[in-house]
Enzyme design. Structure first.
Site, PDB file in Angstrom:
ATOM      1  N   CYS A 197       0.822  -1.203   0.000  1.00  0.00           N
ATOM      2  CA  CYS A 197       0.000   0.000   0.000  1.00  0.00           C
ATOM      3  C   CYS A 197       0.860   1.259   0.000  1.00  0.00           C
ATOM      4  CB  CYS A 197      -0.932  -0.008   1.214  1.00  0.00           C
ATOM      5  SG  CYS A 197      -2.236  -1.238   1.112  1.00  0.00           S
ATOM      6  N   CYS A 350      14.352   4.763  -6.032  1.00  0.00           N
ATOM      7  CA  CYS A 350      12.898   4.615  -5.951  1.00  0.00           C
ATOM      8  C   CYS A 350      12.448   5.266  -4.651  1.00  0.00           C
ATOM      9  CB  CYS A 350      12.490   3.141  -6.033  1.00  0.00           C
ATOM     10  SG  CYS A 350      13.140   2.107  -4.700  1.00  0.00           S
TER      11      CYS A 350
END
Length: 392
Positions: A197, A350
């Site tokens: 999530c 990232c």
């Protein structure tokens, strides 16, 4: 299928408790006996986050006598979009303590037990042993498998839930009466295959939808009413507003709850599930730099090509100056390679370092031997280089 009540009724309800739970008491299926069972029940919530928040609040409101909370994290501002048990003034506070304070405010008749620890193979059996039912609100596969295995080994039922973006799932795993989580998912997905999530996002209200279903199932199991989701997987699509359920059968060959179990004790769940692939681990060894080292490279004017391997919507929230967006999927498909210069050092990043390590493995195999990635990703950049930037 109907199941017998999980716990015996408490001896009595006080006058104040009768007043509080009167809307339950006048439901014939619950009544005085059902409410006394709820009072006598001991339920542990693993996690006080997205699913744990509504679960704890409604378990408390329902009158579950003892609520345990396992969580070692602290409240962050990004939690407040969905973790409704916490408020603005709780930012920086331990989640377990914040959640416990909310539970006590909802229902002072509930005994709250705080486990402000990370759940591990060293403590999970001891913690679970003190409860009748487990409600699993975890968000990573390693902990999910550990929760399942500990519950099966202890003979305890647990209510499982999962959320991602607009989709949710829920079930009740109770090996005495049906399948366990391993019967449904024998193996975890490959590392990096299923975004968390934190990487993919979640609609805040979805937590309430699935969390309330978990509480509904917990009440049914405790009181012995209705037909709990044992042997069924409930799937919810919030965008289409559709519910459906799928039958899940007990696997006779399940290594944990089957006829001839090979798993008879807890295992190394991080190794079993993996955080990143073996190829990514090998690629990152000796080819990982810090955010501060990246800043020094930029300040020196080193000839580098900085690549952000996250998704467009993440890039729009926060980015490292000078980074070019090429999502990880393009690396896995091989289409990213044609966009990379051969005369510059490639630096990948990232959000936290996992996805860039996977992309780095692709580069290494393609001959970019001097490519590196930023450990900790953009989160580390914000923490150590530019704290004025937002995080998510």
């Amino acid at each position: 299928m109907s199941l017998p009540p999980l716990v015996e009724p408490a001896d009595e309800l006080t006058v104040d408790e009768v007043r509080r739970y009167s809307r339950h008491l006048i439901i014939p299926d619950v009544g005085m006996a059902g409410q006394k069972r709820l009072k006598n029940a001991k339920v542990l919530c693993v996690g006080a986050g997205g699913l744990g928040s509504p679960a704890l609040m409604y378990l408390a409101a329902a009158g579950v006598g003892t609520l345990g909370i396992v969580d070692f994290d602290v409240v962050d501002e990004s939690n407040l979009q969905r973790q409704i048990i916490h408020g603005q003034s709780d930012i920086g506070r331990l989640k377990a303590e914040s959640a416990a304070a909310s539970v006590r405010e909802i229902n002072p008749y509930v005994e709250v037990i705080i486990h402000n620890v990370a759940l591990t193979t060293d403590n999970v059996m001891d913690i679970f042993a003190g409860y009748d039912l487990i409600v699993d609100g975890t968000d990573n596969f390693a902990t999910r498998y550990m929760v399942n295995d500990a519950a099966v080994l202890l003979g305890k039922p647990y209510v499982w839930g999962s959320i991602y973006r607009f989709d949710g799932q829920a079930s009740v795993f109770w090996s005495e009466h049906g399948p366990c989580y391993r019967c449904l998912y024998p193996e975890p997905p490959p590392p990096g295959m299923v975004p968390s999530c934190a990487e993919g996002g979640v609609l805040g209200v979805l937590c309430a939808s699935i969390g309330s279903i978990q509480v509904n199932e917990a009440i049914k199991v405790i009181t012995g009413v209705g037909e709990p989701l044992v042997g069924r997987l409930m799937i919810y699509d919030a965008l289409e507003m559709k519910y459906r359920d799928v039958k899940v059968r007990k696997d006779p060959e399940c290594p944990l709850c089957g006829k001839n179990p090979s798993i008879t004790e807890l295992i190394d769940y991080e190794a079993f599930c993996g955080t990143i692939s073996e190829e990514a681990q090998q690629a990152a060894t000796g080819s990982t730099i810090t955010a501060q080292e990246l800043k020094e490279m930029q300040d020196r004017g080193d000839d580098i090509f900085l690549v952000d391997v996250r998704e467009q919507n993440e890039y729009e929230i926060v980015s490292i100056p000078g980074a070019v967006l090429i999502p990880k999927g393009d690396f896995l498909r091989g289409t990213a390679l044609e966009r990379l210069p051969n005369d510059k050092k490639i630096v990948l990043h990232c959000k936290s370092g996992a996805r860039s390590a996977e992309a780095l493995a692709v580069l290494k195999s393609a001959g970019f031997s001097d490519a590196v990635h930023v450990g900790g990703g953009v989160l580390s950049w914000v923490k150590t280089v530019d704290p004025s930037l937002p995080t998510y």
